[in-house]
Structure formats: structure tokens, C-alpha cells
Design an enzyme around this catalytic site. Sequence first.
Site, PDB file in Angstrom:
ATOM      1  N   ASN A 150      19.898  89.057  54.668  1.00 37.47           N
ATOM      2  CA  ASN A 150      19.703  88.696  56.424  1.00 37.47           C
ATOM      3  C   ASN A 150      20.092  89.842  57.159  1.00 37.47           C
ATOM      4  O   ASN A 150      19.449  90.040  58.234  1.00 37.47           O
ATOM      5  CB  ASN A 150      20.514  87.755  56.580  1.00 37.47           C
ATOM      6  CG  ASN A 150      20.175  86.412  56.126  1.00 37.47           C
ATOM      7  OD1 ASN A 150      19.250  85.810  56.837  1.00 37.47           O
ATOM      8  ND2 ASN A 150      20.535  85.758  54.911  1.00 37.47           N
ATOM      9  N   ILE A 199      36.629  82.017  54.957  1.00 37.24           N
ATOM     10  CA  ILE A 199      37.043  81.009  56.152  1.00 37.24           C
ATOM     11  C   ILE A 199      37.793  81.860  57.186  1.00 37.24           C
ATOM     12  O   ILE A 199      38.830  82.465  56.772  1.00 37.24           O
ATOM     13  CB  ILE A 199      37.735  79.806  55.540  1.00 37.24           C
ATOM     14  CG1 ILE A 199      36.850  78.988  54.597  1.00 37.24           C
ATOM     15  CG2 ILE A 199      38.247  79.100  56.564  1.00 37.24           C
ATOM     16  CD1 ILE A 199      37.543  77.961  53.885  1.00 37.24           C
ATOM     17  N   ASN A 244      26.479  82.094  62.807  1.00 42.25           N
ATOM     18  CA  ASN A 244      26.403  81.999  61.446  1.00 42.25           C
ATOM     19  C   ASN A 244      24.972  81.789  61.119  1.00 42.25           C
ATOM     20  O   ASN A 244      24.509  80.841  61.661  1.00 42.25           O
ATOM     21  CB  ASN A 244      27.516  81.232  61.015  1.00 42.25           C
ATOM     22  CG  ASN A 244      27.597  81.236  59.477  1.00 42.25           C
ATOM     23  OD1 ASN A 244      27.639  82.231  58.866  1.00 42.25           O
ATOM     24  ND2 ASN A 244      27.701  80.181  59.202  1.00 42.25           N
ATOM     25  N   HIS A 250      23.681  79.425  57.850  1.00 44.20           N
ATOM     26  CA  HIS A 250      23.922  78.446  56.684  1.00 44.20           C
ATOM     27  C   HIS A 250      22.680  77.732  56.058  1.00 44.20           C
ATOM     28  O   HIS A 250      21.760  77.364  56.351  1.00 44.20           O
ATOM     29  CB  HIS A 250      24.877  77.286  57.326  1.00 44.20           C
ATOM     30  CG  HIS A 250      25.375  76.302  56.239  1.00 44.20           C
ATOM     31  ND1 HIS A 250      26.539  76.863  55.264  1.00 44.20           N
ATOM     32  CD2 HIS A 250      25.022  75.189  55.821  1.00 44.20           C
ATOM     33  CE1 HIS A 250      26.774  75.820  54.431  1.00 44.20           C
ATOM     34  NE2 HIS A 250      26.097  74.724  54.855  1.00 44.20           N
ATOM     35  N   SER A 266      20.032  76.815  58.994  1.00 40.50           N
ATOM     36  CA  SER A 266      20.447  76.674  60.473  1.00 40.50           C
ATOM     37  C   SER A 266      21.193  77.664  60.868  1.00 40.50           C
ATOM     38  O   SER A 266      21.945  78.352  59.940  1.00 40.50           O
ATOM     39  CB  SER A 266      21.434  75.511  60.415  1.00 40.50           C
ATOM     40  OG  SER A 266      20.884  74.346  59.855  1.00 40.50           O
ATOM     41  N   THR A 275      32.267  77.721  65.609  1.00 42.87           N
ATOM     42  CA  THR A 275      33.466  77.074  66.165  1.00 42.87           C
ATOM     43  C   THR A 275      34.598  76.648  64.926  1.00 42.87           C
ATOM     44  O   THR A 275      34.148  77.065  63.976  1.00 42.87           O
ATOM     45  CB  THR A 275      33.071  75.569  66.696  1.00 42.87           C
ATOM     46  OG1 THR A 275      32.613  74.787  65.886  1.00 42.87           O
ATOM     47  CG2 THR A 275      32.182  75.811  67.943  1.00 42.87           C
ATOM     48  N   ASP A 320      31.120  75.434  59.538  1.00 43.60           N
ATOM     49  CA  ASP A 320      29.664  75.091  59.522  1.00 43.60           C
ATOM     50  C   ASP A 320      29.328  73.766  60.394  1.00 43.60           C
ATOM     51  O   ASP A 320      28.256  72.988  60.218  1.00 43.60           O
ATOM     52  CB  ASP A 320      29.096  74.644  58.159  1.00 43.60           C
ATOM     53  CG  ASP A 320      29.466  75.825  57.126  1.00 43.60           C
ATOM     54  OD1 ASP A 320      29.233  76.978  57.516  1.00 43.60           O
ATOM     55  OD2 ASP A 320      29.439  75.413  56.010  1.00 43.60           O
TER      56      ASP A 320
HETATM   57  C1  GRF Z   1      22.679  83.276  52.622  1.00 41.93           C
HETATM   58  O1  GRF Z   1      22.245  82.233  51.841  1.00 41.93           O
HETATM   59  C2  GRF Z   1      23.060  82.779  54.106  1.00 41.93           C
HETATM   60  O2  GRF Z   1      22.540  81.350  54.529  1.00 41.93           O
HETATM   61  C3  GRF Z   1      24.568  82.191  53.581  1.00 41.93           C
HETATM   62  O3  GRF Z   1      25.114  83.529  52.822  1.00 41.93           O
HETATM   63  C4  GRF Z   1      23.681  83.825  52.140  1.00 41.93           C
HETATM   64  C5  GRF Z   1      23.640  85.222  52.566  1.00 41.93           C
HETATM   65  O4  GRF Z   1      22.741  85.990  51.794  1.00 41.93           O
HETATM   66  N1  GRF Z   1      25.398  82.306  54.694  1.00 41.93           N
HETATM   67  P1  GRF Z   1      22.493  87.684  52.080  1.00 41.93           P
HETATM   68  O5  GRF Z   1      23.903  88.403  51.699  1.00 41.93           O
HETATM   69  O6  GRF Z   1      22.122  87.693  53.479  1.00 41.93           O
HETATM   70  O7  GRF Z   1      21.273  87.962  51.071  1.00 41.93           O
END
Ligand code: GRF
Length: 223
Positions: free
Chosen positions: A22, A100, A115, A117, A144, A149, A153
Site C-alpha cells: 500500500n 494497537i 487506516n 482494513h 475500507s 478513532t 477498525d
Molecule cells: C493490508 O491488507 C491492509 O489492509 C492491512 O494490512 C495489509 C498491509 O499490506 N491493514 P501491505 O504491507 O501494504 O502490503
Amino acid sequence: MSESVTSNPLRIVVLISGSGTNLQALIDQIHQGEVPARIVAVISNRADAYGLRRAEQAGIPARVLSHRDYASREAYDTALQAQINEYRPDLIVLAGFMRILSDEFVRHYQGRMINIHPSLLPRYKGLNTHQRALEAGDPEHGCSVHFVTPELDGGPIILQASVPIDASDTPESLAQKVHVQEHRIYPQAVEWIARGRVRLEDDNVLFDGQPISEQQRRYRAKN
Ligand code: GRF
């Protein structure tokens, strides 16, 4: 009230723990001029996170702050907050940061921290979301982006994308399909924030000054 976003381009600190796909999607979209933002630092709680290499390759300062060096969650979060604030970010992007966060940390950045999720929230908060969606026999699954907050999630949703669940899907195949969507919606959400189109006011996401609609929250590809 949330604090307003001021810098142009938007200054972002990304927090990671792992692979950082990401993060890479965001780096790429910024590089292509799609998102008026600058990632000013990437911070990982794990030294072996591959995302640190991605940051270095993109010329972004990459730092490790190991939770193992701190006696409590609060002590770690205090140190993390100090490190983040050195970069004067407008936005904190959690991209697979597997910790967390303490309430105090979250409140400090409320309206300025998002974030991603891997589920269609409010379904499947927490871990093993792909497995859980399969076991429930859901026809679709997804991801999502939400403001963070204190409820894990549970923050107000900015953008969601769905994928169909096929009879042949496994947790791994579903994860792959969802990841493709993650890499689309996370940069899109950041772009909206960077352009001042999306912000958090009290507990509501505003889009162009109005409460965001169901339709606006549903991702549609640009082309
Ligand atoms: C993703 O699946 C995201 O939704 C979750 O953690 C994972 C991170 O993947 N919060 P990457 O490190 O970005 O490949």
C-alpha cells in the site's frame, strides 16, 4: 472539530510493519502526479519490514522504532508520537501497521490519521478477515479506508471497494483480489484529503463540505 490540513503538498508520515504494498501504491500515485502529497517519512516498528526498502528506493527517510525497546504501549506510543511530529505531518497513514494504538495517541491525531482494513467494515473488524468472509458464505468481500478513532477498525468510513467471492476462492486468492482494490482506494482517499475534499468533523466524514453519501463512499474506477 478536527484540525485543518494546511500544507500544499500535503505532508504525510506512513507507518508500516511489513511488505508495504500500500505504501508503494501511494508512492507511485504521488510520483505520477495523481496525489498532491509528499511522504516525508516512513516509520516501521519492525526492522525487517520490506516497506523500509521501498521507502529508501524512493528517497524517503525510513526509520525503525522497535516496540521491543519500550516497556509499555504508552511508552512506545509517546516515543512514536515524538518521532512522527519531528516531520510535521498533516496526515498519518497507517499502511499495515500491526499495532494497537493507545487512546491518547489516537486522540492526538484524530481527523489526521487514516487506516486501510481488508474487509467491508463494519463487518470483520480485527484479524483473519478473508477467512471469516469465506466461512460466513458472503457473496462479496472488500476493503475500507477510514479515519482512526479509539474503537479498533471502527472509525468513520471514507471509501470502500468490493470484490465478488467465487466458489473457488481461498483466503489467499481473496487476499490478492482485495489487495488490488486496496491499492486503488488508499491513494484515492489520500488524494481527496490532500485536495481538501474530505475531512472529519466530529464523527462525520464530510465530502465537499457535506456528509459523505453511500455512493461517494463506494469506489468507482476512474476509467
Ligand atoms: C493490508 O491488507 C491492509 O489492509 C492491512 O494490512 C495489509 C498491509 O499490506 N491493514 P501491505 O504491507 O501494504 O502490503
